[in-house]
Design a protein around this motif. Sequence first.
Motif, PDB file in Angstrom:
ATOM      1  N   PRO A  48       5.810  -6.673   5.887  1.00  0.00           N
ATOM      2  CA  PRO A  48       5.459  -7.380   4.479  1.00  0.00           C
ATOM      3  C   PRO A  48       6.266  -7.300   3.311  1.00  0.00           C
ATOM      4  N   PRO A  49       6.856  -8.189   2.394  1.00  0.00           N
ATOM      5  CA  PRO A  49       6.930  -8.059   1.469  1.00  0.00           C
ATOM      6  C   PRO A  49       6.349  -7.740  -0.121  1.00  0.00           C
ATOM      7  N   GLU A  50       6.569  -6.899  -0.756  1.00  0.00           N
ATOM      8  CA  GLU A  50       6.038  -6.697  -2.006  1.00  0.00           C
ATOM      9  C   GLU A  50       5.230  -7.058  -2.496  1.00  0.00           C
ATOM     10  N   TRP A  51       5.085  -8.539  -3.202  1.00  0.00           N
ATOM     11  CA  TRP A  51       4.795  -8.680  -3.643  1.00  0.00           C
ATOM     12  C   TRP A  51       3.257  -8.590  -2.522  1.00  0.00           C
ATOM     13  N   ARG A  53       2.209  -6.317  -0.418  1.00  0.00           N
ATOM     14  CA  ARG A  53       1.831  -5.652  -0.267  1.00  0.00           C
ATOM     15  C   ARG A  53       1.076  -4.749  -1.814  1.00  0.00           C
ATOM     16  N   GLU A  54       1.425  -5.599  -3.030  1.00  0.00           N
ATOM     17  CA  GLU A  54       0.778  -5.389  -4.243  1.00  0.00           C
ATOM     18  C   GLU A  54      -0.740  -6.002  -3.727  1.00  0.00           C
ATOM     19  N   ARG A  55      -0.855  -7.204  -3.011  1.00  0.00           N
ATOM     20  CA  ARG A  55      -2.560  -7.932  -3.009  1.00  0.00           C
ATOM     21  C   ARG A  55      -3.621  -7.248  -2.436  1.00  0.00           C
ATOM     22  N   ILE A  56      -2.401  -6.522  -1.168  1.00  0.00           N
ATOM     23  CA  ILE A  56      -3.174  -6.003  -0.521  1.00  0.00           C
ATOM     24  C   ILE A  56      -3.847  -4.980  -0.994  1.00  0.00           C
ATOM     25  N   ALA A  57      -3.091  -3.796  -1.754  1.00  0.00           N
ATOM     26  CA  ALA A  57      -3.484  -2.654  -1.851  1.00  0.00           C
ATOM     27  C   ALA A  57      -4.486  -3.164  -3.222  1.00  0.00           C
ATOM     28  N   ALA A  58      -4.591  -4.042  -4.037  1.00  0.00           N
ATOM     29  CA  ALA A  58      -5.781  -4.085  -5.242  1.00  0.00           C
ATOM     30  C   ALA A  58      -6.791  -4.865  -4.661  1.00  0.00           C
ATOM     31  N   SER A  59      -6.712  -5.248  -3.386  1.00  0.00           N
ATOM     32  CA  SER A  59      -7.743  -5.449  -2.907  1.00  0.00           C
ATOM     33  C   SER A  59      -8.818  -3.746  -2.425  1.00  0.00           C
ATOM     34  N   LEU A  60      -8.325  -3.128  -2.325  1.00  0.00           N
ATOM     35  CA  LEU A  60      -8.688  -1.713  -2.262  1.00  0.00           C
ATOM     36  C   LEU A  60      -9.635  -1.416  -3.103  1.00  0.00           C
ATOM     37  N   ALA A  61      -9.795  -1.902  -4.229  1.00  0.00           N
ATOM     38  CA  ALA A  61     -10.316  -1.493  -5.383  1.00  0.00           C
ATOM     39  C   ALA A  61     -12.127  -2.150  -5.069  1.00  0.00           C
ATOM     40  N   THR A 216       0.190 -12.230  11.375  1.00  0.00           N
ATOM     41  CA  THR A 216       0.903 -11.034  11.474  1.00  0.00           C
ATOM     42  C   THR A 216       2.308 -10.769  12.343  1.00  0.00           C
ATOM     43  N   LYS A 217       2.619 -12.187  12.467  1.00  0.00           N
ATOM     44  CA  LYS A 217       4.286 -12.255  12.845  1.00  0.00           C
ATOM     45  C   LYS A 217       5.603 -11.772  11.444  1.00  0.00           C
ATOM     46  N   THR A 218       4.612 -13.378  11.108  1.00  0.00           N
ATOM     47  CA  THR A 218       5.693 -14.208   9.532  1.00  0.00           C
ATOM     48  C   THR A 218       5.377 -12.619   8.761  1.00  0.00           C
ATOM     49  N   TRP A 219       4.666 -12.154   8.473  1.00  0.00           N
ATOM     50  CA  TRP A 219       4.898 -11.068   7.412  1.00  0.00           C
ATOM     51  C   TRP A 219       4.315  -9.813   7.798  1.00  0.00           C
TER      52      TRP A 219
END
Length: 366
Positions: A48-51, A53-61, A216-219
């Motif tokens: 996945p692109p950086e943006w 990954r950042e959205r997913i990481a932010a959800s961990l809170a 899951t494929k494209t991203w």
Amino acid sequence: MPTEGVSGAGAAGSAGTAHDLRHHGDAEVRDDGSALTDLAVNVRADTPPEWLRERIAASLAGLAAYPDGRAARAAVAARHGLPVEHVLLTAGAAEAFVLLARALKVRHPVVVHPQFTEPEAALRDAGHTVERVLLRERDGFRLDAGAVPDSADLVVIGNPTNPTSVLHPADRIAELARPGRTLVVDEAFMDAVPGEREALAGRTDVPGLVVLRSLTKTWGLAGLRIGYVLASPETIAELERAQPLWPVSTPALAAAEACVSPQALAEAGHAAHRIAADRAHLVAGLREFGSDGLRVVEPAEGSFVLVRLPRAGAVRRRLRDLGFAVRRGDTFPGLGEEWLRLAVRDRATVNRFLQALDRAVTLAGD
């Protein structure tokens, strides 16, 4: 254990023919294959692109709270112009196949092959007797709607189809629909098609239509497991009753909402054009092996191509020795040991692969 039958468009297999329906491309790059250049798995290698990954990481809170899928469900519905009652979020498209097999009351399911084997595996595991319609190589693995038995009350087909990379016309697939029949169209790779032409996602005029999509494929999110079902509210309600509570994790919900945003759709559209260009480069290189007996199934429209060549098993093993993993084709009903599936990669990777293929073909013939 359910039996299986073969009918319709081809005789590329026979009743009772054994195929490893649980074998998938990731098996080629596990363990001793982890260091290989991967042309076996149909997930883009640079995502996945950086943006994202950042959205997913932010959800961990928010992991202390139970997942709330309402926003992601609404976003998916808006992306396809549908009311939310037409959408079900799932832990990847694979979960959707299990739900369909367990929740729907069907008597005569038919799977159109060659295609992704998980739908048939799920149906068989749920105790169903599955009939196969095998499309013919000589017809370019094109759909013949008349080959599907009238008595079928569940029909499953992929578009574009894995592993053939055939893109069937939407109107031809819609010919399979009729009252009393559920028509399942696996569009997991449709976002790799420029403009998503021939898509049925978002259509409400086709009776019994169920469309499955994967993010899951494209991203590059195979490890996160996120997909969705588009169907009538009645079908969605049946499938939802078969789901466990909170089936989609908070990070996966965040990814779903992000991946259907206008910005993400624009990025996916650009990626589809890059895939088409890279695929054309791969196919042009593969055509150079025609004198060695290699043939490409064309026109290819997905993020992968299917090839037939003599001694494919030996070639695949030689490619592993040379550092490349490709997908064996003999686990797909309707195909045999002479088939391989190749994922589309960037031009530099393709050029290295073609050089390795040239060496592998020579070594396999020694």
